[in-house]
Write a protein that holds these residues in place. Structure first.
Motif, PDB file in Angstrom:
ATOM      1  N   LEU A 155      40.370  13.646  94.216  1.00 11.78           N
ATOM      2  CA  LEU A 155      38.904  13.643  94.596  1.00 11.78           C
ATOM      3  C   LEU A 155      38.024  14.082  93.507  1.00 11.78           C
ATOM      4  CD1 LEU A 155      36.923  13.480  97.403  1.00 11.78           C
ATOM      5  CD2 LEU A 155      37.327  15.997  97.378  1.00 11.78           C
ATOM      6  N   LEU A 156      37.134  13.244  93.104  1.00  9.15           N
ATOM      7  CA  LEU A 156      36.032  13.618  92.098  1.00  9.15           C
ATOM      8  C   LEU A 156      34.842  14.265  92.938  1.00  9.15           C
ATOM      9  CD1 LEU A 156      35.348  13.366  88.873  1.00  9.15           C
ATOM     10  CD2 LEU A 156      34.385  11.061  89.528  1.00  9.15           C
ATOM     11  N   ILE A 157      34.395  15.582  92.501  1.00  9.81           N
ATOM     12  CA  ILE A 157      33.476  16.220  93.097  1.00  9.81           C
ATOM     13  C   ILE A 157      32.293  16.493  92.430  1.00  9.81           C
ATOM     14  CG2 ILE A 157      32.917  18.703  93.867  1.00  9.81           C
ATOM     15  CD1 ILE A 157      35.179  17.569  95.448  1.00  9.81           C
ATOM     16  N   GLU A 158      32.207  16.616  91.151  1.00  9.17           N
ATOM     17  CA  GLU A 158      31.066  16.789  90.323  1.00  9.17           C
ATOM     18  C   GLU A 158      31.014  16.101  88.949  1.00  9.17           C
ATOM     19  OE1 GLU A 158      28.904  20.445  88.162  1.00  9.17           O
ATOM     20  OE2 GLU A 158      29.490  20.705  90.437  1.00  9.17           O
ATOM     21  N   VAL A 159      29.947  15.628  88.417  1.00  9.22           N
ATOM     22  CA  VAL A 159      30.085  15.029  87.204  1.00  9.22           C
ATOM     23  C   VAL A 159      28.587  15.324  86.624  1.00  9.22           C
ATOM     24  CG1 VAL A 159      29.981  13.028  85.672  1.00  9.22           C
ATOM     25  CG2 VAL A 159      31.443  13.177  87.655  1.00  9.22           C
TER      26      VAL A 159
END
Length: 149
Positions: free
Chosen positions: A24-28
């Motif tokens: 899971l990619l949460i924040e960029v």
């Protein structure tokens, strides 16, 4: 739009199964990226029910790759291939067990030409269990364009 998981996430990184180490990619943001990862006993870097130290390092690198892939996808660019060039000060105090979720945070320290220097940390249940500094070499855009034509 975040969070991103599944096939949408896989399209953002050059790694493919069985070597995917983010779920899971949460924040960029400009300098930071946060991902999560849960694995099972069939994962290539799981040994005796735990994620190996190599898996922890690769998880940090793939979090950085996901940041670059996400940013490139927003710009309509291809997904670059990166290579770990150097790992410094790698420490780990615990290897997560099958089914446990880890949270990985990378911060860009600086970028020079095709080299990105990051600091990465991994947490399990709010406890830092691994960290390192890493140099990642990214293929130049010209070479990437050659591969897609």
């Amino acid at each position: 739009m975040l969070p991103i998981s599944g096939e949408r996430l896989i399209k953002l990184i050059p790694q493919k199964f069985p070597f995917v180490l983010i779920s899971l990619l949460i924040e960029v943001s400009d300098k930071v990226c946060i991902s999560k990862f849960i694995f099972d006993e069939t994962h290539a870097l799981c040994q005796d029910g735990r994620l190996t130290s190599a898996g922890l390092m690769e998880n940090i690198a793939q979090t950085a790759a996901a940041k670059t892939g996400y940013e490139n996808s927003l710009k309509g660019k291809g997904i670059p291939v990166g290579f770990i060039g150097d790992v410094r000060d790698f420490i780990f105090t615990k290897q997560p067990k099958v089914g446990e979720e880890i949270t990985t945070r990378i911060e860009i320290i600086h970028e020079i030409f095709d080299v990105t220097v990051i600091a990465g940390t991994i947490e399990l249940n709010g406890e830092e269990i691994a960290s390192c500094n890493m140099k990642i070499f990214v293929e130049p855009e010209a070479k990437l364009a050659e591969q897609t034509t």
